[in-house]
Design a protein around this motif. Structure first.
Motif, PDB file in Angstrom:
ATOM      1  N   TRP B  15       0.857  -1.172   0.000  1.00  0.00           N
ATOM      2  CA  TRP B  15       0.000   0.000   0.000  1.00  0.00           C
ATOM      3  C   TRP B  15       0.899   1.230   0.000  1.00  0.00           C
ATOM      4  O   TRP B  15       1.931   1.221   0.669  1.00  0.00           O
ATOM      5  N   VAL B 324       8.933   7.134  -0.067  1.00  0.00           N
ATOM      6  CA  VAL B 324       7.919   8.069  -0.567  1.00  0.00           C
ATOM      7  C   VAL B 324       7.195   7.399  -1.729  1.00  0.00           C
ATOM      8  O   VAL B 324       7.807   7.111  -2.761  1.00  0.00           O
ATOM      9  N   ASP B 326       3.980   7.830  -4.157  1.00  0.00           N
ATOM     10  CA  ASP B 326       2.929   8.737  -4.609  1.00  0.00           C
ATOM     11  C   ASP B 326       1.958   7.963  -5.502  1.00  0.00           C
ATOM     12  O   ASP B 326       2.387   7.228  -6.392  1.00  0.00           O
ATOM     13  N   THR B 327       0.675   8.084  -5.240  1.00  0.00           N
ATOM     14  CA  THR B 327      -0.341   7.470  -6.097  1.00  0.00           C
ATOM     15  C   THR B 327      -1.429   8.516  -6.335  1.00  0.00           C
ATOM     16  O   THR B 327      -1.477   9.529  -5.631  1.00  0.00           O
ATOM     17  N   GLU B 329      -4.521   8.661  -5.554  1.00  0.00           N
ATOM     18  CA  GLU B 329      -5.464   8.921  -4.459  1.00  0.00           C
ATOM     19  C   GLU B 329      -4.816   9.176  -3.111  1.00  0.00           C
ATOM     20  O   GLU B 329      -5.415   9.802  -2.245  1.00  0.00           O
ATOM     21  N   THR B 330      -3.618   8.652  -2.913  1.00  0.00           N
ATOM     22  CA  THR B 330      -2.977   8.788  -1.607  1.00  0.00           C
ATOM     23  C   THR B 330      -1.471   8.916  -1.781  1.00  0.00           C
ATOM     24  O   THR B 330      -0.920   8.584  -2.814  1.00  0.00           O
ATOM     25  N   LEU B 331      -0.869   9.365  -0.703  1.00  0.00           N
ATOM     26  CA  LEU B 331       0.584   9.540  -0.679  1.00  0.00           C
ATOM     27  C   LEU B 331       1.071   8.919   0.615  1.00  0.00           C
ATOM     28  O   LEU B 331       0.487   9.139   1.670  1.00  0.00           O
ATOM     29  N   LEU B 332       2.147   8.133   0.525  1.00  0.00           N
ATOM     30  CA  LEU B 332       2.753   7.561   1.722  1.00  0.00           C
ATOM     31  C   LEU B 332       4.160   8.102   1.896  1.00  0.00           C
ATOM     32  O   LEU B 332       4.951   8.090   0.949  1.00  0.00           O
ATOM     33  N   VAL B 333       4.457   8.592   3.101  1.00  0.00           N
ATOM     34  CA  VAL B 333       5.825   8.979   3.455  1.00  0.00           C
ATOM     35  C   VAL B 333       6.172   8.219   4.730  1.00  0.00           C
ATOM     36  O   VAL B 333       5.467   8.353   5.738  1.00  0.00           O
ATOM     37  N   LEU B 349      -6.642   3.411   8.553  1.00  0.00           N
ATOM     38  CA  LEU B 349      -7.588   3.896   7.545  1.00  0.00           C
ATOM     39  C   LEU B 349      -8.954   3.241   7.749  1.00  0.00           C
ATOM     40  O   LEU B 349      -9.981   3.906   7.649  1.00  0.00           O
ATOM     41  N   LYS B 354     -12.034   5.151   6.243  1.00  0.00           N
ATOM     42  CA  LYS B 354     -11.496   5.418   4.902  1.00  0.00           C
ATOM     43  C   LYS B 354     -11.095   4.121   4.203  1.00  0.00           C
ATOM     44  O   LYS B 354     -10.080   4.054   3.510  1.00  0.00           O
ATOM     45  N   LEU B 357      -9.852   3.632   0.591  1.00  0.00           N
ATOM     46  CA  LEU B 357      -8.472   3.926   0.153  1.00  0.00           C
ATOM     47  C   LEU B 357      -7.545   2.716   0.267  1.00  0.00           C
ATOM     48  O   LEU B 357      -6.373   2.793  -0.086  1.00  0.00           O
TER      49      LEU B 357
END
Lengths: 358, 358
Positions: B15, B324, B326-327, B329-333, B349, B354, B357
């Motif tokens: 994810w 990092v 990036d997609t 709909e969402t961003l993960l850091v 989530l 949510k 997502l």
């Protein structure tokens, strides 16, 4: 009081949230609305809209128009940025052409003021001294040994002015190293230079005549054409020839006129970087000192500043001291302590042919 | 050789790049195309399409259909995930119904194999032992003291089988602590358990009959209806009643049958987390050990894994050991070392309502 709002910057220190076409003063940086409007609202107690002259960059006229709607403020657009001396000179001749001879308050459009009452009181005190032909500057009472600001040193003897004391300025000093910044803080007669000045149009124009004669000649030329069709063209011709120079370097460091400082303890910040905004908004942080705007989910994070877009979720896991700024076109992930180096990213984008993202 | 490709997972360890509706096996994780197709291509030297049975989740049938087009592989869709024992049982009865009695290779659809030749040789060696009624597993020769995998211990005496040695299995062990993992690596008779098995349909079904009688009853019921209209409904009824159980726990840890391991040194990885993918792709990293996919600008970054979208630029400044992703709909850091804890984000989530997502 007549206010000249200096809204001409095009900084990229809040990239990617701020962009060339929409710099900081047009953005909602602190959560209280666009900084220009916040500045107008703050000065609203002293100046009516028709007593406000906004000097901005020509490329931002539409942006300002959208913010200001039909408000009867005056707008003067510079064809290009030439630092604060030309900007203040232009404000001064514009005010004079409107028939104003009283002191003008020259106010940057992109500063934060936590205590507007203290700020307005200081401006009023400054106005009284300025009426006698002096240049008066606001001296922000320092709260930490900041190395990022210039300092103003006062002489020891105070002059009463209104409800607040004012002092003769002994010297302007450049950004100090940490050791000197600590000494300044301890000695108590140093203030942060916020670039806020109060002086009559006549004083400003006289000083420019003395120390920046080329600028003076240009301003005289422009003044005659205010309100005519040739104004814009001539302004551009004049500005093209001008060298950029700040009011501090061009005038304040040279003037033999009496210069005063009014100490002001108004929770001020120039909000010069993401890190300084993070510092400023301590009340908005969570128990782990994270500052979150927008939709985000943080797990095991500390001391981080996460600014999401409205809809897009930002999920963070185990990050520390991190800056995450999400925008529709770009995403920034940085060490929060490195936020003053965002210009390196901006330079890198230019080199990579991605100037459109700046 | 007949291959049963186990493509039933719905993991969220990648994810936000992997999602419930498109888990890892349908994604291009390693840069060589969707992992399912990579698995088919790898086994292509040993099995033709019509000798391949793909067991997957019903919710991913369309996703698989889009990937596979008109290829004449067999697809069996489980109505829900019940771990590997039911999946392998279903594969076995499906193969039997097609008339196959020869050994089946049960292959996870979402593993990376750097040396397919070594992998295929090991499978062929396993096939020979499996033909005599044994269950044979591939034992991945460990290259580091990994604590994230289960281990298979071999007995000392080798049996020749094809070009490769095979060994009787002495025991299956759970994920070890670091000390034991180091010992396993030093002793040389331990292998990583990759969940790759080779056995005839008859062997699998017999073992299920002995150790998982409920599953056996279900499979017998289902087998009769293969190719009829009642198949899907009955499969769902049966699966609803089944308890999830892995083939390792349900069969391998209990069986009294001869169990063999064929050592295999094939640069294998289960690609179980972003960190393991980062490890795997050492050749793709830059001099500062950053791994970058998509459009990104990195300044003063180290040991970070940045995966951007096609168009959106990701700018990174001064980050270390950071993940990092990036997609749209969402961003993960995240801290790259915490990538196995992404399930905490997924759980967070769910709790926050949510789930869309995930």
């Amino acid at each position: 009081m007549i206010a000249v709002i200096m809204a001409g910057g095009s900084g990229t220190r809040f990239w990617p949230a701020s962009r060339k076409r929409k710099p900081k003063q047009f953005m909602d940086i602190t959560g209280n609305g666009p900084m220009l409007l916040e500045t107008l609202e703050r000065i609203g107690a002293l100046a009516r809209d028709r007593e406000i002259i906004i000097v901005l960059g020509r490329e931002h006229r539409d942006e300002a128009g959208a913010l200001l709607g039909n408000r009867p403020v005056h707008i003067v657009a510079e064809p290009m940025g030439r630092n604060t001396a030309p900007c203040m000179g232009l404000g001064a001749i514009y005010a004079r052409s409107l028939g104003y001879a009283d002191p003008l308050a020259f106010l940057p459009a992109d500063h934060f003021v936590g205590d507007p009452k203290a700020y307005l009181e200081a401006l009023q005190a400054a106005e009284e001294a300025a009426r006698r032909g002096s240049i008066v500057t606001l001296g922000i009472v320092p709260t930490r040994p900041e190395t990022g600001y210039g300092y103003i040193r006062r002489e020891s003897k105070a002059l009463e002015a209104g409800n607040l004391k004012s002092y003769r300025v002994s010297s302007f000093t450049e950004k100090p190293d940490l050791e000197n910044a600590r000494r300044y803080l301890a000695e108590g007669d140093y203030f942060w230079n916020a670039g806020i000045f109060v002086a009559t149009p006549e004083t400003i124009i006289d000083e420019i005549n003395t120390y920046l004669p080329d600028l003076f000649d240009g301003l005289v030329q422009i003044e005659k054409l205010l309100g005519t069709e040739q104004f814009e063209t001539t302004l551009e011709e004049v500005y093209t020839q001008l060298l950029p120079i700040s009011f501090d370097h061009g005038i304040m460091e040279k003037t033999e006129r009496e210069v005063y400082v009014v100490p002001c303890d108004c929770a001020w910040s120039d909000v010069g970087s993401w890190a300084s905004l993070y510092e400023l908004r301590s009340a908005d942080r969570d128990a782990q000192q994270n500052l979150v705007d927008g939709q985000a989910l943080l797990i095991d994070c500390e001391g981080s500043f996460v600014r999401g877009l409205g809809q897009r979720l930002v999920a963070c896991l185990g990050i520390k001291n991190c800056l995450v700024i999400d925008t529709p076109e770009t995403l920034l992930v940085a060490d929060l302590d490195r936020s003053q180096d965002i210009r390196d990213i901006v330079e890198g984008l230019k080199k990579a042919g991605k100037g459109a993202l700046i």
